[in-house]
Design a protein around this motif. Structure first.
Motif, mmCIF file in Angstrom:
data_model
loop_
_atom_site.group_PDB
_atom_site.id
_atom_site.type_symbol
_atom_site.label_atom_id
_atom_site.label_comp_id
_atom_site.label_asym_id
_atom_site.label_seq_id
_atom_site.Cartn_x
_atom_site.Cartn_y
_atom_site.Cartn_z
ATOM 1 N N VAL A 35 0.843 -1.199 0.000
ATOM 2 C CA VAL A 35 0.000 0.000 0.000
ATOM 3 C C VAL A 35 0.879 1.250 0.000
ATOM 4 O O VAL A 35 0.598 2.223 -0.704
ATOM 5 C CB VAL A 35 -0.952 -0.022 1.213
ATOM 6 N N GLY A 39 0.929 3.962 -2.856
ATOM 7 C CA GLY A 39 0.649 5.335 -2.434
ATOM 8 C C GLY A 39 1.758 6.293 -2.822
ATOM 9 O O GLY A 39 1.502 7.423 -3.249
ATOM 10 N N ALA A 70 -1.933 6.673 0.276
ATOM 11 C CA ALA A 70 -1.735 5.417 1.004
ATOM 12 C C ALA A 70 -2.787 5.250 2.107
ATOM 13 O O ALA A 70 -3.262 4.137 2.348
ATOM 14 C CB ALA A 70 -0.330 5.360 1.595
ATOM 15 N N LEU A 73 -5.907 4.007 0.588
ATOM 16 C CA LEU A 73 -5.742 2.587 0.276
ATOM 17 C C LEU A 73 -5.824 1.716 1.531
ATOM 18 O O LEU A 73 -6.411 0.637 1.492
ATOM 19 C CB LEU A 73 -4.423 2.356 -0.458
ATOM 20 N N VAL A 77 -8.377 -1.284 2.005
ATOM 21 C CA VAL A 77 -7.891 -2.655 2.141
ATOM 22 C C VAL A 77 -8.273 -3.272 3.486
ATOM 23 O O VAL A 77 -8.532 -4.478 3.564
ATOM 24 C CB VAL A 77 -6.358 -2.703 1.934
#
Length: 86
Positions: A35, A39, A70, A73, A77
């Protein structure tokens, strides 16, 4: 050698992103690094698009964009990882 720097930068960006996102983020370290790498790359692209990629001194805007991407993300996630582990 640039591959090693991407992993190190991904780790730092990913860990900072996990600090920014509120709540528990039980994603593993390898996912945090991925990630962070993504990012960092997307943040660099955005900084280039906005014309703030290279400035005199520290590129604060670029780093904030990297951590911000990030963090988004990580927020995306984390529920996927939690659902997979349940």
């Amino acid at each position: 050698m640039s591959f090693l720097w991407a992993i190190i930068a991904g780790l730092i960006i990913g860990l900072l992103a996990k600090l920014v996102v509120p709540g528990r983020n039980p994603i593993p370290l390898w996912a945090t690094i991925l990630v962070g790498i993504v990012g960092g790359l997307v943040g660099n692209l955005l900084a280039s698009a906005f014309g703030v990629a290279d400035t005199n001194g520290v590129d604060w805007v670029r780093h904030i964009l990297q951590i911000g991407v990030a963090a988004v993300l990580v927020a995306f996630v984390t529920p996927l990882w939690s659902r997979r582990r349940a």
